[in-house]
Design a protein around this motif. Structure first.
Motif, PDB file in Angstrom:
ATOM      1  N   LEU A  35       0.823  -1.209   0.000  1.00  0.00           N
ATOM      2  CA  LEU A  35       0.000   0.000   0.000  1.00  0.00           C
ATOM      3  C   LEU A  35       0.856   1.259   0.000  1.00  0.00           C
ATOM      4  CD1 LEU A  35      -2.803  -1.030   2.544  1.00  0.00           C
ATOM      5  CD2 LEU A  35      -2.993  -0.875   0.062  1.00  0.00           C
ATOM      6  N   GLU A  40      -1.005   3.136  -2.892  1.00  0.00           N
ATOM      7  CA  GLU A  40      -2.376   2.656  -3.053  1.00  0.00           C
ATOM      8  C   GLU A  40      -3.196   2.870  -1.787  1.00  0.00           C
ATOM      9  OE1 GLU A  40      -3.936   1.538  -5.629  1.00  0.00           O
ATOM     10  OE2 GLU A  40      -2.263   1.485  -7.034  1.00  0.00           O
ATOM     11  N   LEU A  41      -2.814   3.847  -0.998  1.00  0.00           N
ATOM     12  CA  LEU A  41      -3.556   4.100   0.230  1.00  0.00           C
ATOM     13  C   LEU A  41      -4.955   4.619  -0.088  1.00  0.00           C
ATOM     14  CD1 LEU A  41      -0.793   5.788   2.400  1.00  0.00           C
ATOM     15  CD2 LEU A  41      -1.744   3.501   2.678  1.00  0.00           C
ATOM     16  N   PRO A  42      -5.961   4.136   0.621  1.00  0.00           N
ATOM     17  CA  PRO A  42      -7.328   4.594   0.341  1.00  0.00           C
ATOM     18  C   PRO A  42      -7.585   5.968   0.946  1.00  0.00           C
ATOM     19  CG  PRO A  42      -7.354   3.065   2.160  1.00  0.00           C
ATOM     20  CD  PRO A  42      -5.927   3.117   1.688  1.00  0.00           C
ATOM     21  N   SER A  43      -8.623   6.597   0.478  1.00  0.00           N
ATOM     22  CA  SER A  43      -9.053   7.864   1.063  1.00  0.00           C
ATOM     23  C   SER A  43      -9.882   7.583   2.313  1.00  0.00           C
ATOM     24  CB  SER A  43      -9.877   8.661   0.055  1.00  0.00           C
ATOM     25  OG  SER A  43     -11.002   7.904  -0.370  1.00  0.00           O
ATOM     26  N   LEU A 152      -7.021  -0.779   6.061  1.00  0.00           N
ATOM     27  CA  LEU A 152      -6.664  -0.051   4.839  1.00  0.00           C
ATOM     28  C   LEU A 152      -6.887  -0.903   3.596  1.00  0.00           C
ATOM     29  CD1 LEU A 152      -3.383   1.742   6.000  1.00  0.00           C
ATOM     30  CD2 LEU A 152      -5.668   2.727   5.761  1.00  0.00           C
ATOM     31  N   ARG A 156      -9.444   0.032   0.666  1.00  0.00           N
ATOM     32  CA  ARG A 156      -8.967   0.160  -0.721  1.00  0.00           C
ATOM     33  C   ARG A 156      -9.735  -0.768  -1.648  1.00  0.00           C
ATOM     34  NH1 ARG A 156      -8.467   1.429  -4.879  1.00  0.00           N
ATOM     35  NH2 ARG A 156      -6.645   1.924  -6.165  1.00  0.00           N
ATOM     36  N   GLU A 159     -13.055   0.643  -2.708  1.00  0.00           N
ATOM     37  CA  GLU A 159     -12.976   1.762  -3.649  1.00  0.00           C
ATOM     38  C   GLU A 159     -12.856   1.301  -5.099  1.00  0.00           C
ATOM     39  OE1 GLU A 159     -10.788   5.098  -0.778  1.00  0.00           O
ATOM     40  OE2 GLU A 159      -9.733   4.199  -2.480  1.00  0.00           O
TER      41      GLU A 159
END
Length: 236
Positions: A35, A40-43, A152, A156, A159
């Motif tokens: 990540l 590739e970290l999510p919001s 996380l 991800r 999303e």
């Protein structure tokens, strides 16, 4: 030979604690490193402003149960607090429209509390935690890393674009092929019946192993009747 000998001593010291720590450390690394490495970290989603009070109440209970586990002075208190936290999570599942998952969570938490309590009492484990501060910090760091990594990763995954083809297949053919109106039940016992059979086998084997574990009698208890019999024989 010397290299293999020393490598074996380092990798396989014969302590279960080391194996568990290494396993979860690797899991945390596998989840977090990609990540951060590939950005590739999510919001982070915003906290809802219109959350009902009953949902917020059970979230607070779950968090309070988690802190109770971390600050418990005895293992039994930690087990009970962990059960309370699990029950709160089960209610949250129920409130968000997953009654089947909630029922499973209730069953798992109930059995976990009972089994852990039985194991602790029958095996005469120490009621308190004797780990040093360094070991506690290491374990807590790995636990937080694993929890953060899973959170996380799931955020991800949600999303990403969702492919509805499999969902449409189950909705269309669950009643035509499997003759069942409940899609979830049809998936569990028909389309994925082999997986369910394997899961049941794992649970059964685990239960038998736990039963054998709690039926183990301490060595002192086994020697006691033998000594009593010898004394009676000597008197006669």
């Amino acid at each position: 030979m010397r290299i293999s000998f020393h490598a074996t001593r380092v990798i396989q010291p014969g302590r279960l604690e080391f194996y568990v720590t290494a396993t979860f450390a690797v899991i945390a690394a596998v989840l977090l490193v990609p990540l951060f490495l590939y950005d590739e970290l999510p919001s982070i989603p915003a906290w809802p402003n219109d959350m009902p009070i009953h949902e917020l109440t059970f979230i607070v209970i779950a968090v309070a149960g988690l802190f109770a586990v971390l600050t418990a002075s005895s293992r039994l208190t930690a087990i009970i607090a962990l059960g309370i936290q699990g029950f709160a999570v089960a209610v949250i599942f129920l409130l968000f429209g997953a009654p089947d998952l909630s029922f499973t969570q209730f069953m798992v938490e109930t059995l976990s509390v009972v089994i852990l309590t039985l194991v602790m009492t029958r095996l005469r484990l120490s009621p308190s935690d004797h780990r040093g501060l360094g070991q506690k910090l290491l374990d807590s760091t790995i636990a937080i890393a694993c929890g953060t990594g899973f959170a996380l990763f799931l955020m991800r995954a949600t999303e990403a674009s969702f492919d509805n083809r499999l969902t449409d297949f189950y909705n269309t053919y669950s009643k035509i092929i499997a003759h069942g109106a409940n899609v979830v039940n049809v998936i569990i016992v028909d389309f994925r019946g082999t997986d369910t059979l394997g899961e049941i086998a794992v649970v059964m084997i685990t239960g038998l192993a736990i039963l054998a574990l709690i039926r183990i009698r301490p060595a002192a208890a086994l020697k006691g009747p033998a000594k009593t019999a010898k004394k009676k024989g000597a008197r006669t």
